[in-house]
Design a protein around this motif. Structure first.
Motif, short mmCIF file in Angstrom:
data_model
loop_
_atom_site.label_atom_id
_atom_site.label_comp_id
_atom_site.label_asym_id
_atom_site.label_seq_id
_atom_site.Cartn_x
_atom_site.Cartn_y
_atom_site.Cartn_z
N ARG A 37 0.85 -1.20 0.00
CA ARG A 37 0.00 0.00 0.00
C ARG A 37 0.89 1.25 0.00
NH1 ARG A 37 -3.75 -2.34 4.50
NH2 ARG A 37 -2.03 -1.63 5.80
N ALA A 38 0.41 2.27 -0.72
CA ALA A 38 1.20 3.51 -0.80
C ALA A 38 1.50 4.05 0.60
CB ALA A 38 0.43 4.54 -1.63
N GLU A 39 0.52 3.90 1.50
CA GLU A 39 0.70 4.48 2.84
C GLU A 39 1.82 3.78 3.63
OE1 GLU A 39 -3.33 3.12 3.22
OE2 GLU A 39 -2.93 2.50 5.28
N ASP A 40 2.22 2.59 3.17
CA ASP A 40 3.30 1.88 3.88
C ASP A 40 4.68 2.11 3.25
OD1 ASP A 40 1.56 0.74 5.73
OD2 ASP A 40 1.04 -0.89 4.33
N LYS A 41 4.71 2.92 2.20
CA LYS A 41 5.96 3.06 1.44
C LYS A 41 7.12 3.56 2.31
CE LYS A 41 7.33 6.56 -1.59
NZ LYS A 41 7.20 7.32 -2.84
N LYS A 42 6.87 4.64 3.03
CA LYS A 42 7.97 5.25 3.80
C LYS A 42 8.55 4.23 4.79
CE LYS A 42 8.75 9.23 6.83
NZ LYS A 42 10.10 9.50 6.57
N ARG A 43 7.63 3.56 5.47
CA ARG A 43 8.04 2.56 6.46
C ARG A 43 8.86 1.45 5.78
NH1 ARG A 43 4.77 -1.06 9.66
NH2 ARG A 43 3.09 -0.96 8.14
N ALA A 44 8.39 1.02 4.62
CA ALA A 44 9.07 -0.08 3.92
C ALA A 44 10.47 0.36 3.47
CB ALA A 44 8.24 -0.52 2.72
N LEU A 45 10.55 1.55 2.88
CA LEU A 45 11.86 2.02 2.39
C LEU A 45 12.83 2.19 3.55
CD1 LEU A 45 10.97 4.62 -0.43
CD2 LEU A 45 11.72 2.25 -0.66
N GLN A 46 12.32 2.73 4.66
CA GLN A 46 13.21 2.93 5.81
C GLN A 46 13.70 1.58 6.34
OE1 GLN A 46 14.13 6.18 7.15
NE2 GLN A 46 15.70 4.71 7.82
N SER A 47 12.79 0.65 6.43
CA SER A 47 13.16 -0.65 6.98
C SER A 47 14.15 -1.37 6.04
CB SER A 47 11.90 -1.50 7.18
OG SER A 47 12.25 -2.76 7.65
N LEU A 48 13.92 -1.25 4.75
CA LEU A 48 14.87 -1.87 3.81
C LEU A 48 16.25 -1.23 3.95
CD1 LEU A 48 12.50 -2.25 0.73
CD2 LEU A 48 13.76 -4.13 1.81
N SER A 49 16.27 0.10 4.08
CA SER A 49 17.55 0.80 4.28
C SER A 49 18.26 0.28 5.52
CB SER A 49 17.30 2.30 4.44
OG SER A 49 17.76 2.99 3.33
N ASP A 50 17.49 0.21 6.61
CA ASP A 50 18.10 -0.22 7.89
C ASP A 50 18.65 -1.63 7.77
OD1 ASP A 50 17.30 2.18 8.85
OD2 ASP A 50 15.54 1.42 9.93
N HIS A 51 17.87 -2.52 7.14
CA HIS A 51 18.28 -3.92 7.11
C HIS A 51 19.32 -4.23 6.04
CE1 HIS A 51 14.75 -4.45 9.65
NE2 HIS A 51 15.22 -5.65 9.94
N LEU A 52 19.23 -3.54 4.91
CA LEU A 52 20.11 -3.93 3.80
C LEU A 52 21.41 -3.14 3.76
CD1 LEU A 52 17.44 -4.25 0.96
CD2 LEU A 52 18.34 -6.05 2.43
N PHE A 53 21.34 -1.87 4.19
CA PHE A 53 22.53 -1.03 3.98
C PHE A 53 23.19 -0.59 5.28
CE2 PHE A 53 19.66 0.13 0.32
CZ PHE A 53 20.25 -0.77 -0.55
N ASN A 54 22.42 -0.48 6.36
CA ASN A 54 23.05 -0.04 7.60
C ASN A 54 23.02 -1.17 8.62
OD1 ASN A 54 22.65 2.34 6.18
ND2 ASN A 54 20.84 2.86 7.39
#
Ligand code: ASP
Ligand code: MG
Length: 442
Positions: free
Chosen positions: A420-437
Protein backbone atom coordinates in the motif's frame (compact mmCIF):
# COMPACT_ATOMS: atom_id res chain seq x y z
CA UNK A 1 36.66 10.56 -26.92
CA UNK A 2 33.90 11.09 -24.32
CA UNK A 3 30.32 12.14 -24.95
CA UNK A 4 28.93 14.50 -22.30
CA UNK A 5 25.24 15.28 -22.00
CA UNK A 6 23.86 18.23 -20.06
CA UNK A 7 20.13 18.43 -19.34
CA UNK A 8 17.73 21.35 -19.30
CA UNK A 9 18.42 22.57 -15.78
CA UNK A 10 22.19 22.34 -16.29
CA UNK A 11 21.79 24.91 -19.07
CA UNK A 12 18.76 26.56 -17.42
CA UNK A 13 20.17 30.10 -17.12
CA UNK A 14 23.01 32.14 -18.61
CA UNK A 15 25.03 31.49 -15.45
CA UNK A 16 24.47 27.75 -15.72
CA UNK A 17 25.48 27.82 -19.39
CA UNK A 18 28.71 29.59 -18.38
CA UNK A 19 29.29 26.98 -15.67
CA UNK A 20 28.91 24.19 -18.21
CA UNK A 21 31.29 26.02 -20.55
CA UNK A 22 33.87 26.17 -17.71
CA UNK A 23 33.36 22.50 -17.01
CA UNK A 24 33.79 21.26 -20.57
CA UNK A 25 36.86 23.36 -21.37
CA UNK A 26 39.34 20.98 -19.75
CA UNK A 27 41.52 20.41 -22.79
CA UNK A 28 40.10 16.97 -23.60
CA UNK A 29 38.36 16.47 -26.95
CA UNK A 30 34.66 15.68 -26.56
CA UNK A 31 31.19 15.74 -28.01
CA UNK A 32 28.74 17.69 -25.89
CA UNK A 33 25.03 16.89 -26.20
CA UNK A 34 22.68 19.58 -24.90
CA UNK A 35 18.99 19.66 -24.03
CA UNK A 36 16.92 22.77 -24.44
CA UNK A 37 17.09 25.26 -21.57
CA UNK A 38 14.73 24.18 -18.77
CA UNK A 39 11.04 24.80 -19.51
CA UNK A 40 11.67 25.76 -23.13
CA UNK A 41 10.38 22.48 -24.60
CA UNK A 42 7.18 22.85 -22.56
CA UNK A 43 6.74 26.42 -23.75
CA UNK A 44 7.26 25.37 -27.38
CA UNK A 45 4.62 22.67 -26.92
CA UNK A 46 2.31 25.30 -25.48
CA UNK A 47 2.81 27.38 -28.63
CA UNK A 48 1.93 24.34 -30.73
CA UNK A 49 -1.13 23.77 -28.59
CA UNK A 50 -2.40 27.30 -29.31
CA UNK A 51 -1.84 26.71 -33.00
CA UNK A 52 -3.74 23.41 -32.95
CA UNK A 53 -6.55 25.32 -31.27
CA UNK A 54 -6.41 27.87 -34.11
CA UNK A 55 -5.47 30.69 -31.78
CA UNK A 56 -2.50 32.41 -33.46
CA UNK A 57 -2.82 35.37 -31.12
CA UNK A 58 -2.33 33.16 -28.08
CA UNK A 59 0.61 31.51 -29.81
CA UNK A 60 2.19 34.87 -30.65
CA UNK A 61 1.90 36.03 -27.06
CA UNK A 62 3.83 33.00 -25.86
CA UNK A 63 6.36 33.30 -28.70
CA UNK A 64 7.03 36.95 -27.90
CA UNK A 65 7.43 36.25 -24.22
CA UNK A 66 9.87 33.42 -24.88
CA UNK A 67 11.81 35.54 -27.36
CA UNK A 68 12.19 38.31 -24.76
CA UNK A 69 13.61 35.79 -22.31
CA UNK A 70 16.15 34.60 -24.85
CA UNK A 71 17.11 38.15 -25.75
CA UNK A 72 17.78 38.79 -22.05
CA UNK A 73 19.82 35.58 -21.85
CA UNK A 74 21.94 36.61 -24.84
CA UNK A 75 22.56 40.04 -23.35
CA UNK A 76 23.79 38.43 -20.18
CA UNK A 77 25.82 35.68 -21.79
CA UNK A 78 28.38 37.37 -24.01
CA UNK A 79 31.16 39.74 -23.13
CA UNK A 80 31.77 41.00 -26.66
CA UNK A 81 29.53 42.97 -28.98
CA UNK A 82 30.46 40.69 -31.85
CA UNK A 83 29.18 37.45 -30.33
CA UNK A 84 26.21 39.13 -28.70
CA UNK A 85 25.06 40.50 -32.05
CA UNK A 86 25.75 37.34 -33.94
CA UNK A 87 23.84 35.20 -31.44
CA UNK A 88 21.00 37.71 -31.28
CA UNK A 89 20.66 37.54 -35.05
CA UNK A 90 20.53 33.73 -35.05
CA UNK A 91 18.00 33.69 -32.25
CA UNK A 92 15.73 36.24 -33.89
CA UNK A 93 15.78 34.16 -37.06
CA UNK A 94 14.70 31.12 -35.10
CA UNK A 95 11.82 33.00 -33.52
CA UNK A 96 10.76 34.36 -36.93
CA UNK A 97 10.76 30.78 -38.13
CA UNK A 98 8.49 29.77 -35.22
CA UNK A 99 6.22 32.70 -36.07
CA UNK A 100 5.96 31.54 -39.68
CA UNK A 101 3.79 28.64 -38.47
CA UNK A 102 1.15 30.97 -37.06
CA UNK A 103 0.00 31.97 -40.53
CA UNK A 104 -1.95 28.92 -41.74
CA UNK A 105 -3.10 25.37 -40.97
CA UNK A 106 -1.00 23.64 -38.35
CA UNK A 107 0.21 20.04 -38.63
CA UNK A 108 2.03 17.58 -36.35
CA UNK A 109 5.15 17.93 -38.54
CA UNK A 110 5.16 21.63 -37.82
CA UNK A 111 4.82 20.94 -34.12
CA UNK A 112 7.98 18.83 -34.33
CA UNK A 113 9.77 21.62 -36.17
CA UNK A 114 8.79 24.10 -33.45
CA UNK A 115 9.74 21.81 -30.57
CA UNK A 116 13.17 21.25 -32.15
CA UNK A 117 13.99 24.93 -31.74
CA UNK A 118 14.75 24.50 -28.03
CA UNK A 119 17.83 22.38 -28.59
CA UNK A 120 18.82 24.49 -31.60
CA UNK A 121 18.73 27.61 -29.40
CA UNK A 122 20.71 26.16 -26.49
CA UNK A 123 23.42 24.69 -28.72
CA UNK A 124 23.79 27.92 -30.72
CA UNK A 125 24.24 29.88 -27.50
CA UNK A 126 26.79 27.43 -26.13
CA UNK A 127 28.76 27.22 -29.37
CA UNK A 128 29.05 30.99 -29.62
CA UNK A 129 30.09 31.27 -25.98
CA UNK A 130 32.91 28.78 -26.55
CA UNK A 131 33.99 30.56 -29.72
CA UNK A 132 34.01 33.86 -27.84
CA UNK A 133 36.34 32.26 -25.31
CA UNK A 134 38.67 31.25 -28.12
CA UNK A 135 37.85 27.55 -27.92
CA UNK A 136 37.99 25.55 -31.13
CA UNK A 137 34.34 24.45 -30.97
CA UNK A 138 32.38 23.06 -33.90
CA UNK A 139 28.64 22.44 -34.32
CA UNK A 140 27.71 18.87 -35.11
CA UNK A 141 24.13 19.29 -36.32
CA UNK A 142 21.91 16.48 -35.02
CA UNK A 143 19.51 16.96 -37.92
CA UNK A 144 22.35 15.94 -40.24
CA UNK A 145 22.97 12.58 -38.58
CA UNK A 146 20.26 11.47 -36.14
CA UNK A 147 17.69 9.28 -37.89
CA UNK A 148 14.67 7.28 -36.82
CA UNK A 149 12.68 4.70 -38.80
CA UNK A 150 8.88 4.51 -39.34
CA UNK A 151 8.44 3.17 -35.82
CA UNK A 152 10.41 5.98 -34.23
CA UNK A 153 13.34 3.65 -33.56
CA UNK A 154 16.86 4.97 -34.15
CA UNK A 155 18.64 3.79 -37.31
CA UNK A 156 21.90 3.02 -35.58
CA UNK A 157 23.77 2.03 -38.77
CA UNK A 158 22.84 5.21 -40.58
CA UNK A 159 23.58 7.35 -37.52
CA UNK A 160 27.05 5.84 -37.26
CA UNK A 161 27.78 6.40 -40.96
CA UNK A 162 26.44 9.96 -40.87
CA UNK A 163 28.49 10.96 -37.84
CA UNK A 164 31.66 9.44 -39.27
CA UNK A 165 31.09 11.36 -42.50
CA UNK A 166 30.39 14.62 -40.68
CA UNK A 167 33.42 14.29 -38.42
CA UNK A 168 35.66 13.75 -41.43
CA UNK A 169 34.24 16.67 -43.45
CA UNK A 170 33.63 19.31 -40.75
CA UNK A 171 36.56 21.44 -39.60
CA UNK A 172 38.33 19.57 -36.82
CA UNK A 173 37.12 20.72 -33.42
CA UNK A 174 38.38 20.28 -29.88
CA UNK A 175 34.79 20.35 -28.66
CA UNK A 176 31.81 19.37 -30.79
CA UNK A 177 28.44 20.70 -29.72
CA UNK A 178 25.32 18.82 -30.74
CA UNK A 179 21.59 18.80 -30.04
CA UNK A 180 19.97 16.10 -27.94
CA UNK A 181 16.40 14.96 -28.59
CA UNK A 182 16.00 16.07 -32.21
CA UNK A 183 16.33 13.95 -35.35
CA UNK A 184 14.83 13.33 -38.77
CA UNK A 185 12.34 10.65 -39.75
CA UNK A 186 12.51 8.51 -42.94
CA UNK A 187 10.82 11.31 -44.91
CA UNK A 188 13.51 13.76 -43.94
CA UNK A 189 11.15 15.68 -41.68
CA UNK A 190 12.27 17.06 -38.35
CA UNK A 191 11.24 14.71 -35.57
CA UNK A 192 12.35 13.83 -32.04
CA UNK A 193 13.23 10.97 -29.70
CA UNK A 194 10.29 11.76 -27.39
CA UNK A 195 10.32 13.72 -24.15
CA UNK A 196 13.50 13.42 -22.15
CA UNK A 197 15.19 12.00 -25.25
CA UNK A 198 18.51 13.82 -24.87
CA UNK A 199 19.91 11.02 -22.74
CA UNK A 200 19.01 8.68 -25.57
CA UNK A 201 20.80 10.97 -28.05
CA UNK A 202 23.94 10.90 -25.92
CA UNK A 203 23.86 7.12 -25.73
CA UNK A 204 23.32 6.78 -29.48
CA UNK A 205 26.13 9.21 -30.27
CA UNK A 206 28.43 7.47 -27.81
CA UNK A 207 27.71 4.11 -29.41
CA UNK A 208 28.13 5.55 -32.91
CA UNK A 209 31.60 6.96 -32.27
CA UNK A 210 32.61 4.15 -29.93
CA UNK A 211 33.17 6.66 -27.13
CA UNK A 212 35.35 5.85 -24.12
CA UNK A 213 32.58 6.96 -21.81
CA UNK A 214 29.12 8.52 -21.98
CA UNK A 215 28.65 11.05 -19.22
CA UNK A 216 25.17 12.14 -18.16
CA UNK A 217 25.52 15.38 -16.20
CA UNK A 218 22.58 16.54 -14.11
CA UNK A 219 22.17 18.85 -11.17
CA UNK A 220 20.65 16.11 -9.06
CA UNK A 221 22.69 15.02 -6.11
CA UNK A 222 23.89 11.76 -7.67
CA UNK A 223 22.41 8.32 -7.45
CA UNK A 224 21.60 7.04 -3.97
CA UNK A 225 20.86 3.60 -2.60
CA UNK A 226 17.45 4.78 -1.44
CA UNK A 227 15.19 7.81 -1.92
CA UNK A 228 16.80 10.63 0.10
CA UNK A 229 13.45 12.45 0.14
CA UNK A 230 11.86 9.56 2.01
CA UNK A 231 14.48 7.95 4.23
CA UNK A 232 17.41 9.31 6.18
CA UNK A 233 20.97 8.10 5.83
CA UNK A 234 21.21 7.11 2.19
CA UNK A 235 24.58 6.68 0.57
CA UNK A 236 25.77 7.18 -3.01
CA UNK A 237 25.89 4.24 -5.40
CA UNK A 238 29.28 4.17 -7.10
CA UNK A 239 28.90 1.22 -9.47
CA UNK A 240 25.97 -0.36 -11.22
CA UNK A 241 25.58 -3.04 -13.84
CA UNK A 242 23.54 -2.02 -16.89
CA UNK A 243 20.94 -4.61 -15.84
CA UNK A 244 20.63 -2.97 -12.45
CA UNK A 245 20.41 0.47 -14.02
CA UNK A 246 17.66 -0.79 -16.30
CA UNK A 247 15.67 -2.03 -13.31
CA UNK A 248 16.18 1.26 -11.48
CA UNK A 249 15.48 3.48 -14.48
CA UNK A 250 11.83 2.44 -14.36
CA UNK A 251 11.65 3.60 -10.78
CA UNK A 252 13.97 6.50 -10.13
CA UNK A 253 14.08 7.55 -13.78
CA UNK A 254 14.90 11.09 -12.62
CA UNK A 255 18.59 10.52 -13.27
CA UNK A 256 18.77 8.48 -16.40
CA UNK A 257 16.13 8.05 -19.07
CA UNK A 258 15.41 4.31 -19.53
CA UNK A 259 15.99 4.43 -23.30
CA UNK A 260 19.56 5.57 -22.72
CA UNK A 261 20.69 2.21 -21.39
CA UNK A 262 20.29 -0.12 -24.36
CA UNK A 263 22.61 1.50 -26.96
CA UNK A 264 25.41 1.97 -24.43
CA UNK A 265 25.04 -1.52 -23.00
CA UNK A 266 24.99 -3.02 -26.47
CA UNK A 267 28.10 -1.11 -27.54
CA UNK A 268 29.70 -1.90 -24.17
CA UNK A 269 30.38 1.76 -23.39
CA UNK A 270 30.22 2.76 -19.73
CA UNK A 271 27.78 5.46 -18.71
CA UNK A 272 28.76 7.75 -15.87
CA UNK A 273 26.19 9.82 -13.98
CA UNK A 274 27.73 13.05 -12.75
CA UNK A 275 26.60 16.10 -10.84
CA UNK A 276 27.24 19.60 -12.20
CA UNK A 277 27.02 20.97 -8.63
CA UNK A 278 29.85 18.69 -7.55
CA UNK A 279 31.93 18.05 -10.66
CA UNK A 280 34.80 16.46 -8.75
CA UNK A 281 32.63 13.72 -7.23
CA UNK A 282 33.12 10.32 -8.87
CA UNK A 283 29.41 9.87 -9.65
CA UNK A 284 27.90 6.51 -10.57
CA UNK A 285 29.54 4.31 -13.15
CA UNK A 286 27.21 2.00 -15.07
CA UNK A 287 28.84 -0.71 -17.13
CA UNK A 288 28.71 -4.35 -18.11
CA UNK A 289 31.51 -5.07 -15.65
CA UNK A 290 30.20 -3.84 -12.32
CA UNK A 291 28.95 -7.19 -11.13
CA UNK A 292 29.74 -7.25 -7.43
CA UNK A 293 27.30 -9.71 -5.91
CA UNK A 294 25.37 -7.48 -3.54
CA UNK A 295 22.22 -5.45 -3.09
CA UNK A 296 22.88 -1.98 -4.46
CA UNK A 297 19.75 0.11 -4.13
CA UNK A 298 16.10 0.33 -3.25
CA UNK A 299 13.54 2.33 -5.19
CA UNK A 300 9.80 2.82 -5.30
CA UNK A 301 7.15 3.63 -7.84
CA UNK A 302 3.85 5.21 -6.85
CA UNK A 303 0.38 5.19 -8.35
CA UNK A 304 0.24 1.48 -9.00
CA UNK A 305 -3.00 -0.44 -9.38
CA UNK A 306 -3.19 -4.16 -8.71
CA UNK A 307 -5.68 -6.43 -10.47
CA UNK A 308 -6.43 -10.00 -9.41
CA UNK A 309 -8.27 -12.51 -11.59
CA UNK A 310 -9.30 -15.67 -9.77
CA UNK A 311 -10.71 -18.60 -11.63
CA UNK A 312 -10.94 -22.30 -11.01
CA UNK A 313 -10.84 -22.56 -14.81
CA UNK A 314 -7.18 -21.68 -14.60
CA UNK A 315 -6.44 -24.90 -12.76
CA UNK A 316 -4.55 -27.23 -15.11
CA UNK A 317 -5.74 -25.18 -18.11
CA UNK A 318 -3.57 -23.77 -20.84
CA UNK A 319 -4.15 -20.54 -22.69
CA UNK A 320 -5.62 -18.77 -19.67
CA UNK A 321 -2.77 -16.30 -19.26
CA UNK A 322 -2.74 -15.59 -22.99
CA UNK A 323 -6.38 -14.53 -22.87
CA UNK A 324 -5.72 -12.31 -19.87
CA UNK A 325 -2.67 -10.69 -21.44
CA UNK A 326 -4.45 -10.12 -24.74
CA UNK A 327 -6.98 -7.92 -22.99
CA UNK A 328 -4.19 -5.69 -21.66
CA UNK A 329 -2.56 -5.68 -25.05
CA UNK A 330 -5.74 -4.64 -26.81
CA UNK A 331 -5.87 -1.58 -24.55
CA UNK A 332 -2.14 -0.87 -25.02
CA UNK A 333 -1.67 -1.07 -21.25
CA UNK A 334 1.72 -2.30 -20.07
CA UNK A 335 1.83 -4.76 -17.19
CA UNK A 336 4.58 -4.27 -14.61
CA UNK A 337 4.46 -7.05 -12.04
CA UNK A 338 2.90 -10.49 -12.36
CA UNK A 339 2.34 -13.19 -9.77
CA UNK A 340 0.51 -16.41 -10.43
CA UNK A 341 -0.92 -19.23 -8.38
CA UNK A 342 -2.74 -22.32 -9.58
CA UNK A 343 -6.11 -20.58 -9.40
CA UNK A 344 -5.39 -16.97 -9.99
CA UNK A 345 -3.13 -14.29 -11.33
CA UNK A 346 -2.34 -10.85 -9.95
CA UNK A 347 -0.77 -8.11 -11.98
CA UNK A 348 -0.01 -4.46 -11.62
CA UNK A 349 -0.35 -1.52 -13.99
CA UNK A 350 0.47 2.17 -13.69
CA UNK A 351 -1.63 3.43 -16.59
CA UNK A 352 -5.28 3.21 -15.59
CA UNK A 353 -6.74 5.01 -18.62
CA UNK A 354 -8.58 1.88 -19.75
CA UNK A 355 -8.98 0.21 -16.37
CA UNK A 356 -12.77 0.02 -16.50
CA UNK A 357 -12.83 -1.65 -19.93
CA UNK A 358 -10.04 -4.00 -18.96
CA UNK A 359 -11.86 -5.10 -15.80
CA UNK A 360 -15.09 -5.54 -17.79
CA UNK A 361 -13.42 -7.91 -20.20
CA UNK A 362 -11.46 -9.77 -17.54
CA UNK A 363 -14.75 -10.69 -15.88
CA UNK A 364 -15.30 -13.14 -18.74
CA UNK A 365 -12.50 -15.24 -17.32
CA UNK A 366 -12.82 -15.01 -13.57
CA UNK A 367 -13.61 -13.00 -10.48
CA UNK A 368 -11.82 -9.68 -10.65
CA UNK A 369 -10.72 -7.43 -7.81
CA UNK A 370 -8.84 -4.16 -7.99
CA UNK A 371 -6.60 -2.47 -5.39
CA UNK A 372 -5.67 1.13 -6.02
CA UNK A 373 -3.15 3.43 -4.32
CA UNK A 374 -0.48 0.81 -4.24
CA UNK A 375 3.21 1.18 -4.74
CA UNK A 376 6.01 -1.07 -5.98
CA UNK A 377 9.10 -1.19 -3.85
CA UNK A 378 12.00 -2.84 -5.56
CA UNK A 379 15.32 -4.08 -4.31
CA UNK A 380 17.99 -3.95 -6.99
CA UNK A 381 21.35 -5.65 -7.05
CA UNK A 382 23.24 -8.58 -8.45
CA UNK A 383 21.34 -11.40 -6.77
CA UNK A 384 22.29 -14.26 -9.06
CA UNK A 385 19.75 -16.95 -8.21
CA UNK A 386 22.17 -19.65 -7.06
CA UNK A 387 23.31 -17.34 -4.28
CA UNK A 388 21.46 -17.63 -1.03
CA UNK A 389 20.36 -15.07 1.48
CA UNK A 390 19.29 -12.08 -0.57
CA UNK A 391 15.62 -12.98 -0.69
CA UNK A 392 15.58 -13.79 3.00
CA UNK A 393 17.21 -10.47 3.88
CA UNK A 394 14.75 -8.47 1.80
CA UNK A 395 11.77 -10.40 3.14
CA UNK A 396 12.98 -9.97 6.67
CA UNK A 397 13.13 -6.21 6.17
CA UNK A 398 9.53 -6.30 4.93
CA UNK A 399 8.40 -8.40 7.88
CA UNK A 400 5.93 -5.84 9.27
CA UNK A 401 4.62 -4.53 5.96
CA UNK A 402 1.39 -5.95 4.51
CA UNK A 403 2.48 -7.24 1.11
CA UNK A 404 0.11 -7.73 -1.81
CA UNK A 405 2.57 -9.28 -4.29
CA UNK A 406 6.20 -10.40 -4.36
CA UNK A 407 8.18 -11.02 -7.52
CA UNK A 408 11.69 -12.38 -7.99
CA UNK A 409 13.26 -14.33 -10.81
CA UNK A 410 12.14 -12.22 -13.77
CA UNK A 411 15.76 -11.20 -13.67
CA UNK A 412 18.56 -11.83 -11.21
CA UNK A 413 18.65 -8.14 -10.47
CA UNK A 414 15.31 -7.33 -8.90
CA UNK A 415 12.99 -8.32 -6.07
CA UNK A 416 9.74 -6.38 -6.19
CA UNK A 417 7.12 -5.95 -3.49
CA UNK A 418 3.69 -4.52 -4.10
CA UNK A 419 2.45 -2.74 -0.99
CA UNK A 420 0.00 0.00 0.00
CA UNK A 421 1.20 3.51 -0.80
CA UNK A 422 0.70 4.48 2.84
CA UNK A 423 3.30 1.88 3.88
CA UNK A 424 5.96 3.06 1.44
CA UNK A 425 7.97 5.25 3.80
CA UNK A 426 8.04 2.56 6.46
CA UNK A 427 9.07 -0.08 3.92
CA UNK A 428 11.86 2.02 2.39
CA UNK A 429 13.21 2.93 5.81
CA UNK A 430 13.16 -0.65 6.98
CA UNK A 431 14.87 -1.87 3.81
CA UNK A 432 17.55 0.80 4.28
CA UNK A 433 18.10 -0.22 7.89
CA UNK A 434 18.28 -3.92 7.11
CA UNK A 435 20.11 -3.93 3.80
CA UNK A 436 22.53 -1.03 3.98
CA UNK A 437 23.05 -0.04 7.60
CA UNK A 438 23.20 -3.53 9.03
CA UNK A 439 24.02 -3.41 12.70
CA UNK A 440 23.11 0.22 13.26
CA UNK A 441 19.65 -0.71 14.53
CA UNK A 442 20.34 -3.90 16.38
N1 ASP B 1 14.21 19.02 -24.31
C1 ASP B 1 13.60 17.72 -24.37
C2 ASP B 1 12.56 17.56 -23.29
O1 ASP B 1 12.36 18.47 -22.50
C3 ASP B 1 14.60 16.62 -24.33
C4 ASP B 1 15.37 16.47 -23.04
O2 ASP B 1 15.44 17.41 -22.26
O3 ASP B 1 15.91 15.40 -22.80
O4 ASP B 1 11.90 16.57 -23.25
MG1 MG C 1 15.98 15.52 -19.39
Amino acid sequence: MNVLKFGGTSVGSPQRIKDVADLICDGNPKIVVLSAMAKTTNTLLEIADYLYKKNPEGANDVINRLEQQYIAHVNELYATEHYREQTMKAIREQFDYIRSFTKDIFTPHEEKAIVAQGELLSTRMMLNLLLERGINAVMLPALDYMRIDENGEPETGIIKENIAKLLSTLPKGDIYITQGFICRNPYGEVDNLKRGGSDYSASLVGAAINADEIQIWTDIDGMHNNDPRVVDATSPVRYLHFEEAAELAYFGAKILHPTCIQPAKFANIPVRLLNTMEPEAPGTLISNECDAVEIKAVAAKDNITAIRIKSSRMLLAHGFLRKVFEIFESYATPIDMICTSEVGVSLSIDDTTHLRNIVDELKKYGTVSVDRDMCIVCVVGNMEWTNTGFEAKALDAMRDIPTRMISYGGSDYNISFLIRAEDKKRALQSLSDHLFNVGSND
